[in-house]
Scaffold this motif. Structure first.
Motif, PDB file in Angstrom:
ATOM      1  N   LEU A  26       0.812  -1.213   0.000  1.00 23.84           N
ATOM      2  CA  LEU A  26       0.000   0.000   0.000  1.00 23.84           C
ATOM      3  C   LEU A  26       0.846   1.264   0.000  1.00 23.84           C
ATOM      4  N   THR A  27       2.101   1.153   0.422  1.00 24.87           N
ATOM      5  CA  THR A  27       2.996   2.311   0.445  1.00 24.87           C
ATOM      6  C   THR A  27       4.351   1.919  -0.122  1.00 24.87           C
ATOM      7  N   PRO A  67       1.850   6.867  -0.553  1.00 21.48           N
ATOM      8  CA  PRO A  67       0.928   5.820  -0.993  1.00 21.48           C
ATOM      9  C   PRO A  67       1.325   5.269  -2.357  1.00 21.48           C
ATOM     10  N   GLU A  99       0.327   3.924  -5.911  1.00 23.31           N
ATOM     11  CA  GLU A  99      -0.786   4.134  -6.838  1.00 23.31           C
ATOM     12  C   GLU A  99      -0.497   3.309  -8.076  1.00 23.31           C
ATOM     13  N   LEU A 106      -4.953   2.143  -4.819  1.00 17.23           N
ATOM     14  CA  LEU A 106      -3.924   1.577  -3.944  1.00 17.23           C
ATOM     15  C   LEU A 106      -3.828   0.079  -4.126  1.00 17.23           C
ATOM     16  N   THR A 148      -3.244   4.446   6.626  1.00 13.95           N
ATOM     17  CA  THR A 148      -2.220   4.798   5.652  1.00 13.95           C
ATOM     18  C   THR A 148      -2.066   6.309   5.579  1.00 13.95           C
ATOM     19  N   TYR A 149      -3.169   7.039   5.765  1.00 14.44           N
ATOM     20  CA  TYR A 149      -3.104   8.498   5.724  1.00 14.44           C
ATOM     21  C   TYR A 149      -2.154   9.037   6.786  1.00 14.44           C
ATOM     22  N   VAL A 177      -4.332  10.087   0.722  1.00 12.41           N
ATOM     23  CA  VAL A 177      -5.370   9.120   0.386  1.00 12.41           C
ATOM     24  C   VAL A 177      -6.691   9.566   1.009  1.00 12.41           C
ATOM     25  N   GLU A 230      -9.225   2.593   2.579  1.00  8.32           N
ATOM     26  CA  GLU A 230      -8.511   3.765   2.065  1.00  8.32           C
ATOM     27  C   GLU A 230      -8.125   3.521   0.611  1.00  8.32           C
ATOM     28  N   ASP A 231      -8.153   4.594  -0.167  1.00  8.05           N
ATOM     29  CA  ASP A 231      -7.723   4.485  -1.562  1.00  8.05           C
ATOM     30  C   ASP A 231      -7.331   5.877  -2.042  1.00  8.05           C
ATOM     31  N   VAL A 232      -6.808   5.946  -3.260  1.00 10.32           N
ATOM     32  CA  VAL A 232      -6.385   7.235  -3.789  1.00 10.32           C
ATOM     33  C   VAL A 232      -7.575   8.145  -4.057  1.00 10.32           C
TER      34      VAL A 232
END
Length: 327
Positions: free
Chosen positions: A18-19, A37, A39, A57, A159-160, A166, A186-188
């Motif tokens: 994810l990162t 993040p 992408e 993500l 993740t933020y 994100v 969580e996502d972009v």
């Protein structure tokens, strides 16, 4: 003998980081390694026909694709899909349907360009389902429950917090006490996150039509069916069901976000951001309670405040510099 129940789609469980770490220079001229993040592009093929490329993500790609197909009104039932296979080596998701998608060329011919990060366009007919949506009439949230929900998000390890950049969405079940978080994504982009939640709901066999007809959520765990097991959580007409849901997003409430929430049968939506004019109009039309600017103990209820039980004493003393203008 009872009629056989259609199976849910078979899903792969593709994994991706994810990162990632990159070198950056801070305000002191120092070089440091920081997390950002990941992408990645995911091109969706339906019965070998290229449909769309999503930027994501990749936390739950199969659920994202499933929810995307539902929220774009391309598939009416999860049982219409045989399988979704994601291969990150080639950045592709292969969707195999059981009987094809009727009139797919016509349904995908017209696009509406949107402001949605991670997607950017939707297929035509954005407003087609609004008039037919019926949300649970009695679903409500109290001010204290709203504060508890916002605090749950604040305490969540995300993740933020580690990498920023994100959006997050979450689905909560209303209970007699504090709302219970069922899923956090969580996502972009916020649209990817809500589509993933829609896909999860389908895999738990919570059909949107069932959601919209119920007024309470069953106990925790009642939604979690075994992989491949179908059937509804409660027969039609019985008490219980899935009306007591609240959707949270860090993103703004555009018309598309409100429509997707309503399609999922969610009567209350909470956002850390604000709402657009069209989002407000749709929320008013379908009876959806739209709450925005929800941080700490501040919030604004934009639409259908009858679903919100106010407890202004919980807000504390009004600051001397208090302003009703958006923050």
């Amino acid at each position: 003998m009872p009629a056989s129940t259609p199976s849910l789609p078979r899903l792969t469980h593709a994994q991706a980081p994810l990162t990632c770490e990159v070198e950056a220079v801070n305000e002191y001229g120092e070089t440091q390694r920081i997390s950002i993040p990941a992408e990645r592009a995911l091109t969706v093929y339906v019965d070998k026909r290229e449909l769309v490329t999503l930027m994501t993500l990749g936390a739950h790609p199969e659920l994202l694709v499933l929810g995307y197909l539902r929220n774009q009104r391309l598939v009416k039932d999860a049982a219409d899909i045989d399988s979704i296979t994601v291969d990150w080596d080639v950045g592709a998701a292969a969707v195999k349907t059981r009987h094809g998608i009727e009139d797919i060329e016509e349904k995908t011919a017209r696009r509406v360009v949107t402001t949605g990060c991670g997607q950017g366009s939707v297929f035509g007919g954005l407003m087609d389902e609004v008039e037919g949506i019926v949300l649970p009439r009695d679903a409500r949230i109290s001010q204290g429950q709203l504060y508890a929900l916002v605090n749950t998000i604040r305490l969540k390890e995300t993740t933020y917090k580690s990498a920023g950049s994100v959006h997050a969405c979450a689905l909560f079940a209303m209970t007699d006490g504090d709302p219970e978080m069922l899923l956090f994504v969580e996502d972009v982009g916020r649209h990817n996150a809500i589509d993933t939640i829609a896909g999860w709901m389908w895999m738990q066999n919570v059909a949107p039509t069932l959601v919209a007809s119920r007024t309470a959520l069953p106990p925790e765990g009642a939604l979690r069916l075994r992989p491949g097991e179908a059937g509804s959580a409660a027969p039609a007409g019985e008490e219980g069901g899935f009306g007591g849901l609240v959707f949270y997003t860090t993103g703004r409430l555009t018309s598309e976000m409100v429509i997707k929430s309503a399609q999922m049968g969610v009567p209350i939506v909470v956002s850390r951001s604000g709402i657009t004019q069209m989002g407000h109009q749709v929320a008013q039309a379908v009876g959806l309670c739209a709450i925005g600017r929800a941080t700490n103990k501040r919030f604004v209820c934009y639409a259908n405040p009858q679903r919100l039980t106010l407890q202004p004493e919980l807000a504390g003393a009004r600051p001397a510099s208090f302003s009703t203008a958006p923050t």
